[in-house]
Design an enzyme around this catalytic site. Sequence first.
Site, PDB file in Angstrom:
ATOM      1  N   HIS A 133     -43.408  17.656  13.341  1.00  0.00           N
ATOM      2  CA  HIS A 133     -42.921  16.335  12.968  1.00  0.00           C
ATOM      3  C   HIS A 133     -44.000  15.623  12.167  1.00  0.00           C
ATOM      4  O   HIS A 133     -45.151  16.076  12.087  1.00  0.00           O
ATOM      5  CB  HIS A 133     -42.534  15.514  14.201  1.00  0.00           C
ATOM      6  CG  HIS A 133     -41.265  15.979  14.852  1.00  0.00           C
ATOM      7  ND1 HIS A 133     -40.038  15.840  14.249  1.00  0.00           N
ATOM      8  CD2 HIS A 133     -41.039  16.604  16.034  1.00  0.00           C
ATOM      9  CE1 HIS A 133     -39.099  16.341  15.034  1.00  0.00           C
ATOM     10  NE2 HIS A 133     -39.689  16.812  16.131  1.00  0.00           N
ATOM     11  N   ASP A 163     -43.240  11.924   6.380  1.00  0.00           N
ATOM     12  CA  ASP A 163     -41.874  12.292   6.018  1.00  0.00           C
ATOM     13  C   ASP A 163     -41.460  11.747   4.654  1.00  0.00           C
ATOM     14  O   ASP A 163     -40.908  12.483   3.827  1.00  0.00           O
ATOM     15  CB  ASP A 163     -40.888  11.765   7.065  1.00  0.00           C
ATOM     16  CG  ASP A 163     -40.838  12.642   8.307  1.00  0.00           C
ATOM     17  OD1 ASP A 163     -41.443  13.734   8.297  1.00  0.00           O
ATOM     18  OD2 ASP A 163     -40.202  12.239   9.295  1.00  0.00           O
TER      19      ASP A 163
END
Length: 377
Positions: A133, A163
């Site tokens: 992540h 991200d």
Amino acid sequence: MTASGNGPLAGVRVVELAGIGPGPFAAMHLADLGADVVRVDRPGGAGLGIDPARDLTNRGKRSVLLDLKTDEGRARTLDLVEKADILVEGYRPGVAERLGVGPDACLARNPRLVYGRMTGWGQDGPLAERAGHDIGYIAVTGALSMVGEADRPPVVPANLLGDYAGGSLYLVIGVLAALQHARSEGGRGQVVDAAIVDGAAHLTTMIHGMMAAGGWQDRRGANLLDGGCPFYGTYETADGEYMAVGALEQKFYDEFITLLGIADEVPARKDFGRWDELREAVAARFRSRTRAEWTAVFEGSDACVAPVLGLREAAAHPHLAARSTFVDHGGVTQPAPAPRFSATPGALTRPPALPGAHTADVARDWGVDLTAPQEDR
């Protein structure tokens, strides 16, 4: 609803293989810029538990429902690929290949296709097959180590740094650059490997240069731009809110301490040994008034001071309101498309795409048969 779009990418066709996180955001950005983005959703959805009607990363897109685990679903997806300019997928390495929609299969059908791959670790390397992540990606690149106070744990900057900044935006840059090449004389399609670790590392380029020049210490809260400087940081106000200070240049700093009312009370800004004293004087002064009061004090100045607003407050800020930085669309306040174009302005054209809602429209506009029954699973 027709496929006509607004913005500089009007006429560009994008196939997005449904996923989560940075891939959908990148495809949303392409849609914001006017591309016709068709999202290939899978039966059963992504399992995120969010109302699809409120998933703003799917705004401006259209959706068809195809099961890539069936021969029929693969065939229909490749039919779309044949008509597309760009494909975006965010699977782990090898998954698209196993589903029959990897780069080789897609480029065989469409040699000018730009095949954009969005992952955290990249398509190769020791960690390529590992789950991950945002926080892990920015951790190993050194980016996370810079965020937070000295002698305290690093602060997680939501998932914006990895991200979206290091991932989605680099994918968008990559596929548009590759599209330019594909459309040039003698150009052809290619694969764009957009890894969050690569993008997040790239974002630290200036810091690496400063470190090499001796102008940056490899530790938190000790540098000009990481909160180590008393005139570049945040300060609490009397009502528990915060003001952000970025008075780096001398003339802006002079205006800052004058309006703050401490110009005659603090040591010189270049007296590094007394920075703690300067910081406490600034902090004490800010604690004497509310955020609204300090906002009024610095209004119209070049002191480089701004109130720290919450997400729900931001849309009402006078400057952002004047620029329509946030818009209401479909009953939801959301950021407007960015950046802005003088000749080909973008606009929000559709609410978030509900899975499978546009099958007939896409079949008509792209000239692809999507009506054949799917295999039952």
